[in-house]
Design a protein around this motif. Sequence first.
Motif, PDB file in Angstrom:
ATOM      1  N   SER A  44       0.823  -1.212   0.000  1.00 12.92           N
ATOM      2  CA  SER A  44       0.000   0.000   0.000  1.00 12.92           C
ATOM      3  C   SER A  44       0.858   1.264   0.000  1.00 12.92           C
ATOM      4  CB  SER A  44      -0.956   0.007   1.193  1.00 12.92           C
ATOM      5  OG  SER A  44      -0.241   0.010   2.405  1.00 12.92           O
ATOM      6  N   MET A  45       2.105   1.169   0.425  1.00 13.28           N
ATOM      7  CA  MET A  45       2.998   2.338   0.470  1.00 13.28           C
ATOM      8  C   MET A  45       4.147   2.140  -0.513  1.00 13.28           C
ATOM      9  SD  MET A  45       1.591   4.081   2.892  1.00 13.28           S
ATOM     10  CE  MET A  45       0.080   3.579   3.724  1.00 13.28           C
ATOM     11  N   GLY A  46       3.868   1.579  -1.655  1.00 10.06           N
ATOM     12  CA  GLY A  46       4.933   1.206  -2.588  1.00 10.06           C
ATOM     13  C   GLY A  46       5.364  -0.222  -2.294  1.00 10.06           C
ATOM     14  N   CYS A  61       6.140  -2.033   5.211  1.00 15.98           N
ATOM     15  CA  CYS A  61       5.419  -1.335   4.143  1.00 15.98           C
ATOM     16  C   CYS A  61       6.269  -0.257   3.501  1.00 15.98           C
ATOM     17  CB  CYS A  61       4.114  -0.748   4.664  1.00 15.98           C
ATOM     18  SG  CYS A  61       4.319   0.559   5.880  1.00 15.98           S
ATOM     19  N   CYS A  62       7.304   0.232   4.214  1.00 17.30           N
ATOM     20  CA  CYS A  62       8.119   1.321   3.663  1.00 17.30           C
ATOM     21  C   CYS A  62       9.465   1.338   4.395  1.00 17.30           C
ATOM     22  CB  CYS A  62       7.409   2.660   3.828  1.00 17.30           C
ATOM     23  SG  CYS A  62       7.177   3.131   5.544  1.00 17.30           S
TER      24      CYS A  62
ATOM     25  N   ARG B 218      12.097   6.540  -3.438  1.00 17.26           N
ATOM     26  CA  ARG B 218      10.633   6.520  -3.543  1.00 17.26           C
ATOM     27  C   ARG B 218      10.199   6.056  -4.932  1.00 17.26           C
ATOM     28  NH1 ARG B 218       7.601   9.723  -6.002  1.00 17.26           N
ATOM     29  NH2 ARG B 218       9.067  11.456  -6.152  1.00 17.26           N
ATOM     30  N   ASP B 221      10.759   2.470  -5.390  1.00 18.20           N
ATOM     31  CA  ASP B 221       9.773   1.662  -4.656  1.00 18.20           C
ATOM     32  C   ASP B 221       8.358   1.786  -5.241  1.00 18.20           C
ATOM     33  OD1 ASP B 221      11.865   1.105  -3.029  1.00 18.20           O
ATOM     34  OD2 ASP B 221      11.219   2.365  -1.357  1.00 18.20           O
ATOM     35  N   ARG B 222       8.237   2.448  -6.367  1.00 13.33           N
ATOM     36  CA  ARG B 222       6.927   2.648  -7.030  1.00 13.33           C
ATOM     37  C   ARG B 222       5.933   3.381  -6.121  1.00 13.33           C
ATOM     38  NH1 ARG B 222       4.948  -2.792  -9.766  1.00 13.33           N
ATOM     39  NH2 ARG B 222       5.227  -3.599  -7.673  1.00 13.33           N
ATOM     40  N   MET B 223       6.454   4.379  -5.444  1.00 14.46           N
ATOM     41  CA  MET B 223       5.616   5.179  -4.564  1.00 14.46           C
ATOM     42  C   MET B 223       5.475   6.567  -5.183  1.00 14.46           C
ATOM     43  SD  MET B 223       4.095   5.035  -1.645  1.00 14.46           S
ATOM     44  CE  MET B 223       3.234   6.236  -0.673  1.00 14.46           C
ATOM     45  N   PRO B 224       4.265   6.954  -5.593  1.00 13.86           N
ATOM     46  CA  PRO B 224       4.102   8.294  -6.162  1.00 13.86           C
ATOM     47  C   PRO B 224       4.428   9.381  -5.132  1.00 13.86           C
ATOM     48  CG  PRO B 224       2.191   6.924  -6.609  1.00 13.86           C
ATOM     49  CD  PRO B 224       3.033   6.194  -5.608  1.00 13.86           C
ATOM     50  N   MET B 351       9.071  10.308   4.254  1.00 13.14           N
ATOM     51  CA  MET B 351       7.786   9.840   4.774  1.00 13.14           C
ATOM     52  C   MET B 351       7.651  10.054   6.276  1.00 13.14           C
ATOM     53  SD  MET B 351       7.443   6.281   2.652  1.00 13.14           S
ATOM     54  CE  MET B 351       5.818   5.837   3.274  1.00 13.14           C
ATOM     55  N   ASP B 442      -4.621   2.738   4.875  1.00  7.44           N
ATOM     56  CA  ASP B 442      -3.595   2.215   3.968  1.00  7.44           C
ATOM     57  C   ASP B 442      -3.235   3.240   2.898  1.00  7.44           C
ATOM     58  OD1 ASP B 442      -3.192  -0.236   5.150  1.00  7.44           O
ATOM     59  OD2 ASP B 442      -4.633  -1.308   3.909  1.00  7.44           O
ATOM     60  N   MET B 444      -1.735   7.479   1.995  1.00  8.82           N
ATOM     61  CA  MET B 444      -0.801   8.496   2.482  1.00  8.82           C
ATOM     62  C   MET B 444      -1.494   9.818   2.783  1.00  8.82           C
ATOM     63  SD  MET B 444       2.029   7.115   2.883  1.00  8.82           S
ATOM     64  CE  MET B 444       3.318   8.339   2.893  1.00  8.82           C
ATOM     65  N   MET B 477      -1.126   6.063   7.264  1.00 10.46           N
ATOM     66  CA  MET B 477      -0.451   4.903   7.848  1.00 10.46           C
ATOM     67  C   MET B 477      -0.926   4.651   9.285  1.00 10.46           C
ATOM     68  SD  MET B 477       3.392   5.787   6.507  1.00 10.46           S
ATOM     69  CE  MET B 477       4.055   4.141   6.515  1.00 10.46           C
ATOM     70  N   ARG B 594      -3.201   0.022  -8.478  1.00 11.74           N
ATOM     71  CA  ARG B 594      -2.371   1.195  -8.785  1.00 11.74           C
ATOM     72  C   ARG B 594      -1.232   0.883  -9.753  1.00 11.74           C
ATOM     73  NH1 ARG B 594      -0.443   3.091  -3.172  1.00 11.74           N
ATOM     74  NH2 ARG B 594      -2.483   2.334  -2.582  1.00 11.74           N
TER      75      ARG B 594
END
Lengths: 82, 700
Positions: A44-46, A61-62, B218, B221-224, B351, B442, B444, B477, B594
């Motif tokens: 859920s957080m990448g 999760c991160c 980031r 890690d495929r995190m926008p 984060m 779940d 951000m 989170m 996503r």
Amino acid sequence: MKTTRSKSPLLALVLFAACASGPSADVIPYTSDLCIVTDNKLGSMGDPVVKVYGNQEVKFCCRPCVKEFEEDQERFLAKLKK
Amino acid sequence: MNRPAWSLLPLLAAISIAVSHRCAAQARKPGAIQGDDAVRYELVIAATPGAPAGTQTTVLTVNGTSPGPVLRFREGDLARITVKNRLPSEETSIHWHGLLVPNEMDGVPYLTTPPIPAGGEHTFEFRLRQSGTYWYHSHTGLQEQLGVQGAIVIEPNEPDVAFDREHVVVLADWTDDDPTTVMRWLMRGSEWYSVKKGTQQSLLGAWRRGAVSNYFEREGDRMPAMDLSDVAYDAFLANGKRELRLDARPGERVLLRLVNAGASTYFHVGAGEGNLTIVGSDGIRVQPVEVRRLLIGMAETYDVLVTMPADRCTLEIRATAQDGSGHASMLLGEGPLIEAVDPPRANLYVMDEMLAAGLASQMPKRALEAATAERPFAPYGLLRAVSDTTIVGPDTEVRELTMRLTGDMRRYLWGFDNETLAENSTIRVRKGEVLRIELINDTMMHHPLHLHGHFFRVLNGQGERSPLKHTVDVPPMGKRTIEWIADEEGGDWFFHCHLLYHMDAGMARVFSYEQDPAYRPTVDPKLLEPAYLFFDATVQNHMTMGRAMLMKGRNDVFVRWDIGLPSAFGDDHQDGGHEDNIEIDLGWSRYVDRNFATELGWRYADGDGATSRAFAGVRYRLPYLVMSNLSVDSRGDFRLTLDKGLQLTDRLGVGASVEYDTNTQFEWLVGIDYTLTPNLGFSTSYHSDHGYGLGMVFTF
């Protein structure tokens, strides 16, 4: 301590093909789909972060959760025993 | 099942004594209509010229203003409120936020109460079973963003807090954009609002913050990119003004009844000098607690006491948007200004703030630290009810639920457990049962969740003194546990994120007392995955590429094109310049998650030996946010495309795309674009087939 990084199923497939031996047999797999620190769904957080502490695999999760975990390993590892 | 021994109603009654003194109350209600034993108000909703941010526009007003009049009652009053819709063509509604009313009086159109058509009216009547600070707002479409809102004050029968003076302040956010346009920008994943409010993440921004490695981690890690709010507002308002002047004398204790009626803004509220003493939350008295600064989520209300300095002065109470993009000021008293300062802005390249907020919601010690930090989170760890709020006895059965808050900014599809309201609308409850719900975020973003018609205990480590609330912030989170008893007579009760655009995008459920499994509550059709159309294209001297898309829920119908143009500069095939080929895809795409989507369509192709054909494929997001597209067509050819964009500054970005097709072979593109306005940008590129080009980007 062994560290791996879960990127994507595609990458995992490549790694799987490349590493026929796979992870060490004595490592206890992390079976939950939740982060050990926040209880968020992994992914859920990448992409999740995967680490091994002793012989226990742990998933986060991160990245910042790794630091949180390492500051109080006992507390978080106790969650696995529940 | 065992019935619980306690319910919230007696608890609320115990907080203030339920005896009504009608005559005295009537005298204190400006705007109220005297008559029979009811306290009556008439609210007229209309479109009115106004300029909340300085530019002339249209505001949806209540009795000519936004916010509308403060509705004042005394505990035990019978309220009779007639709402008249004088909008030209739209229906409307009014919800009494936080009031315990019969289901048909709750004012949620279609679900509980008929919508009020243009030219129509509806009279609400209910007995007030509580005291405190509450508010009302339209529950129709995005009207709340346009101004249909106001405060409600219900005085207790016995004074429960001492003060010299009282002010009611409705905080709001205002955009000169039509809220439907706002929603469309959000649905399409536009980054314009981040550009406008200076929170767009870029390589330069990361370098300035010393966070270049975090930036690439980031992306790896495929995190926008993260942000604290969705919309760039043109003004933040206190009772409709950027600066609100309020009377106060030196040394006075002033009770501020704060209502956050913002559509999508959390506010940090702090004073130029001294602390705020919280004495009420969501209308219910709590044990007084001092804070330097208070985070107030959308739809929450707080009663705070402010003590004016002994010397003559103007004391600023500032409500700063959580993302730091602006503020509204309340100026108390007259004299030299004691200015309040904004909290430091969050570093969104890491984060840490999100994780800190999440952990603060789970660990009592962290919650106390977080409530007193320079950028405090919700003060729940400090809140203690004034009396025992326990509803679970030794023999009480408790039904435990977990609800995960899900969604992301790119698709703007928000929900619970990965389902929108359209996909799963109903949670059935039995009258009398106690529900304990674990809310796990779940995502951000913060989500202020509101339960209609009931108060819940926020289990915050205060045991029997857990505070009662109707709206709870669930931080990114993070996790909150709420506990409530289904003690209403019946009906359907809405439960939703009070970030207006998240609710509109699906983050809502209905708690229904109806036990028939075939029963489906009637939900406002405007909340069931409204469709949005958008378009973006670059037109350069050598080619045009772009897409038009109709987006509805998880489905898109799209047209995209890649067309070589005759050169304005005289290039031709021989010197490595143009190929005037045409490719137009018409198709349907389905969002799975996503990282993954499928698509199916027809490709019209002309030029360079290309032929038209059907295709089916998948889109998959790779590490470093590289978007891949793999498809096979009806002639047996495969195509793989990889796209990557990188933001260099707020407005300047570079991009590259490479495509291999077993029919047309390799094709690649590199380009630079610069954002000028939400609809316009410059673009230059080199395309392997079309050559160099320069032109504009159009976005609608």
